[in-house]
Design a protein around this motif. Structure first.
Motif, PDB file in Angstrom:
ATOM      1  N   ALA A  15      -8.901 -50.026 -43.115  1.00  0.00           N
ATOM      2  CA  ALA A  15      -9.293 -50.576 -41.817  1.00  0.00           C
ATOM      3  C   ALA A  15      -9.348 -49.515 -40.721  1.00  0.00           C
ATOM      4  CB  ALA A  15      -8.355 -51.707 -41.415  1.00  0.00           C
ATOM      5  N   ALA A  16      -8.651 -48.400 -40.926  1.00  0.00           N
ATOM      6  CA  ALA A  16      -8.644 -47.334 -39.915  1.00  0.00           C
ATOM      7  C   ALA A  16      -9.784 -46.346 -40.105  1.00  0.00           C
ATOM      8  CB  ALA A  16      -7.315 -46.592 -39.943  1.00  0.00           C
ATOM      9  N   LYS A  17     -10.370 -46.296 -41.275  1.00  0.00           N
ATOM     10  CA  LYS A  17     -11.407 -45.297 -41.564  1.00  0.00           C
ATOM     11  C   LYS A  17     -12.587 -45.356 -40.591  1.00  0.00           C
ATOM     12  CE  LYS A  17      -9.995 -44.472 -46.275  1.00  0.00           C
ATOM     13  NZ  LYS A  17     -10.333 -44.348 -47.668  1.00  0.00           N
ATOM     14  N   LEU A  19     -12.575 -46.421 -37.605  1.00  0.00           N
ATOM     15  CA  LEU A  19     -12.057 -46.038 -36.285  1.00  0.00           C
ATOM     16  C   LEU A  19     -11.913 -44.518 -36.188  1.00  0.00           C
ATOM     17  CD1 LEU A  19      -9.364 -48.844 -36.029  1.00  0.00           C
ATOM     18  CD2 LEU A  19     -11.559 -48.776 -34.823  1.00  0.00           C
ATOM     19  N   ALA A  38      -3.598 -44.035 -36.917  1.00  0.00           N
ATOM     20  CA  ALA A  38      -4.332 -44.639 -38.028  1.00  0.00           C
ATOM     21  C   ALA A  38      -3.422 -45.366 -39.013  1.00  0.00           C
ATOM     22  CB  ALA A  38      -5.156 -43.577 -38.754  1.00  0.00           C
ATOM     23  N   PRO A  41      -4.030 -49.594 -38.095  1.00  0.00           N
ATOM     24  CA  PRO A  41      -5.383 -49.713 -37.552  1.00  0.00           C
ATOM     25  C   PRO A  41      -5.439 -50.503 -36.246  1.00  0.00           C
ATOM     26  CG  PRO A  41      -5.411 -50.057 -39.925  1.00  0.00           C
ATOM     27  CD  PRO A  41      -3.971 -49.989 -39.506  1.00  0.00           C
ATOM     28  N   GLU A  45      -7.109 -49.113 -32.851  1.00  0.00           N
ATOM     29  CA  GLU A  45      -8.190 -49.852 -32.186  1.00  0.00           C
ATOM     30  C   GLU A  45      -7.814 -50.210 -30.748  1.00  0.00           C
ATOM     31  OE1 GLU A  45     -11.164 -53.674 -32.792  1.00  0.00           O
ATOM     32  OE2 GLU A  45      -9.483 -53.430 -34.177  1.00  0.00           O
TER      33      GLU A  45
END
Length: 183
Positions: A15-17, A19, A38, A41, A45
């Motif tokens: 989910a952080a990739k 971002l 990260a 996430p 965000e």
């Protein structure tokens, strides 16, 4: 030595990739802070969103810098003071403003000094500011919207400053020449 992992795109949670990709696109690199954030996430965000919102406020580049750096210096953030020094220079903020903020000395511009003073009052007193402090801020040409916008900037800086304290985030190479420590 860092105490929290600094992720890159490959090591980050799925989910952080995207971002981190957004950070890389915006800055040409993944700032160390973003790599640390990260791990969650949601906080990455939130940080990115607060940053975008704060840069869209009524504050100009010098005023954004005053709010960011007054908070960074008050919180003694070893990472954010150098980073925001570099950012201020990229935004072409006057070196006298940058230096005064880093050195915790009053700003020559009375309106910017009123902004610095109010920002510090909000931080130091956890939002409990007096009518006299508000009146002085308003007399300098600011209004209620600006008080709320300082709180928005503070929200962003709490995420970054506190995270950097806990993580001991290494200062990015691009900002190492602006190294700083609390006097």
């Amino acid at each position: 030595m860092t105490t929290l992992k600094v992720h890159n795109i490959e090591s980050a949670p799925e989910a952080a990739k995207p971002l981190l990709e957004k950070s890389k696109k915006a800055y040409g690199m993944i700032p160390g802070l973003h790599g640390v954030l990260a791990s969650s996430p949601q906080i990455l965000e939130a940080y990115q969103t607060l940053h975008e919102l704060f840069t869209q406020t009524s504050f100009n580049e010098a005023e954004l810098t005053v709010v960011w750096q007054a908070i960074n210096v008050e919180h003694a953030c070893h990472y954010c003071v150098p980073a925001h020094t570099g950012i201020a220079k990229m935004m072409k903020v006057d070196d006298a403003i940058i230096d005064a903020l880093r050195d915790e000395t009053p700003l020559e511009d009375a309106k910017l000094e009123a902004l610095r003073t109010m920002t510090l009052a909000i931080v130091k007193n956890r939002g409990n500011v007096s009518k006299e402090e508000l009146d002085a801020f308003y007399a300098a040409g600011y209004g209620e919207q600006h008080v709320l916008e300082i709180i928005l900037g503070l929200s962003q800086k709490v995420i970054s400053n506190y995270t950097n304290h806990i993580a001991n985030t290494p200062v990015d190479e691009a900002f190492q020449k602006f190294a700083w420590s609390k006097k």
